[in-house]
Write an enzyme that holds these catalytic residues in place. Sequence first.
Site, PDB file in Angstrom:
ATOM      1  N   GLU A 131     -78.775 -44.922  58.849  1.00 37.60           N
ATOM      2  CA  GLU A 131     -77.852 -45.520  57.932  1.00 37.60           C
ATOM      3  C   GLU A 131     -78.568 -46.830  57.232  1.00 37.60           C
ATOM      4  OE1 GLU A 131     -73.379 -45.408  59.406  1.00 37.60           O
ATOM      5  OE2 GLU A 131     -74.616 -46.432  60.480  1.00 37.60           O
ATOM      6  N   TRP A 159     -67.389 -45.350  44.761  1.00 39.16           N
ATOM      7  CA  TRP A 159     -68.208 -44.591  45.391  1.00 39.16           C
ATOM      8  C   TRP A 159     -68.051 -43.144  44.907  1.00 39.16           C
ATOM      9  CZ3 TRP A 159     -68.192 -40.467  48.833  1.00 39.16           C
ATOM     10  CH2 TRP A 159     -69.079 -40.213  49.659  1.00 39.16           C
ATOM     11  N   GLY A 187     -59.655 -41.821  45.928  1.00 35.66           N
ATOM     12  CA  GLY A 187     -58.867 -40.407  46.500  1.00 35.66           C
ATOM     13  C   GLY A 187     -59.585 -39.201  45.447  1.00 35.66           C
TER      14      GLY A 187
END
Length: 667
Positions: free
Chosen positions: A547, A78, A105
């Site tokens: 969404e 992502w 991260g």
Amino acid sequence: MCGIIGYVGKQQALPILLEGLKQLEYRGYDSAGLAILTGEGLQVRKAVGRIASLEGRVLAEPDTHVLSGSVGLAHTRWATHGAPSEANAHPHLDSRRHIAVVHNGIIENHAVLRQFLERAGVVFTSQTDTEVLGHLISYHMNGDPPLHSEPSMHTILPSGQSSESGVATTQPKAPADTRLPTVDLSPTNGSAPGPEPLTLLESVLAALSQVVGTFGVAVLSLDEPQTIVAARRGSPLLVGIGKDEFIVASDAAAIVAHTSNVIYLEDNEAVEITPGKLRTVTLDAVPVSKTVEHIAVSLSEIELGNYRHRMLKEICEQPESLHNCLRGRLDALGHRVIFGGLASVERELSRTHRFLLTGCGTAWHAGLVGGYLMEDLARIHTEVAVASELRYRNPLIDEGTTLIAISQSGETADTLGALREVRDRGALALGVVNVVGSSVARNTDAGIYLHVGPEIGVASTKAFTAQVAVLSMLAMWMGRRRHLSTERYAELVHALAQVPTQMAEVLAQSDRIAEAARKVYAQENWLFLGRGYHLPVALEGALKLKEVSYIHAEGLSAAEMKHGHIALLEDGFPVVALAPQGSQYEKMLSNIEECRARGARIFAVGTRGDQRLRALVDEVFEIPPLPEPLQPLLAVLPLQLLAYHTAVLRGCNVDRPRNLAKSVTVE
Ligand code: G6P
């Protein structure tokens, strides 16, 4: 957000990695890649888009035997730094193409590290923050500088283009003799490159000691071809322990098909996995012993079954998931709530004079319902704050403050950040979390698990109703210790026990809701209106629609509508009104009249058999009568279904909505 899987064992890594990626796809799905250590060197494949693209590309290769190997890593992405592209997809390699890294991260000091490496001659091939890791690890491992990059061998070209099959093979190469200039980036743990080459584990620890930011990282190297090293700080990782094999992953979903025995890495821990052996250490290289835990997730819980989409499955399983959430906590016969998880903090809780509820997205909406519940039933001052705001606003906290961090995944970076900030200032911290052993769960003083099983659909549904149910029980439990009468308490406990059965009744209207959606699915702007307990439900209904269907929707207080929003209304404008019978019912009917007068097409959620409401609106989705504080648990269901059916009619991928990820582990 992003998924990691790595395999060390006796089986072929490729099918295990691909299957694992599919289970992790809900965490991010704009590109994917894998690296396998083979007899012919390090093989890397990448593709933009869904896992199916990567799989299609790999399976289309003339000789998949080239990918034969039993140690490998894979990643589904992502995007944070750098657009979704093959160059930016993980794994990232060092310049020698001996080391492959997958990472979740953010490396906050990537720019300074990149500058240092570039000055030393490294040519970067991606825009990601992750790429610095491979080069840094190589720097420590090889004791010599990274080489100048050659044309990107690991970039897979679209089929039909040059580079033979578009396949990358990397072979061990002799190191170059260029020396890195001395810089003040030497490792803080004293493991600077010296005459003795470091092991992969030592090199990873040395590199991570220079990193500021968050990571769940897994690394392999041609120079230690039987090893995977993984480490975490702020991004989850666990290792599945199978027979003669280990699977490291960011999520249990990728492991359950192989084993239910796992160890969870804590923040600032690393693991070295080799065939038959697993070693855990802190990031300072101090050995740590871990307990093998049993994951209670079954394969059937994460499979789609007969449903067309995970979102629909999770909406429809709410009668059961809520039942599981209430089980053991709601003693309907004894008319009371039992919270074993709060026994250790009961004294502190009784001193609480203020609740602070926080979360993001749907969890924040559940918190907003919780705010009404706490004030109404427990009569305790309650504030609800979006986690990303709370953490940076210098909040006023005292010892009588109890924070409740609400999170399905327990890994949302902003929620964790707010939790740590508020806890450090002296508040008691409770968690309302679904994923057992998650970071929020581990960073709170006590908590209540949702127990709704894995939620995989990106749009949260069953977690919302369980979060609201837990907060309802908590408000009753606190209320009983303060002002709530025995009769009211018993009435609420009894009513809550009926909700799972009533949910099934509400969900049975799915076809009718799909028909209603057919009338409005092409409209690009919708309003969701609610008052009191139903304002958060309106916000949640609008979020669900946005969404999954990409329709612009706003949820707002029906009372606020007249202060501006009403200007939007015109003939046929879709308005969804939350109007079950309760304290705000009459006011809500007036607001509905105002919308009707301006030609809006109105769908309402109302109490079963309400003829007055029926006469005013185009469609009523009914819920059975129940006490007002519990109404959100049922009122949200038609809105979840409305969003789902609308998205399907618009041809949207409801389980993989664009730009979204299930668990947002970055700020
Ligand atoms: C993401 C998801 C939302 C979710 C939010 C909070 O944005 O797309 O559906 O509500 O994160 O997630 P959490 O796991 O903390 O409940």
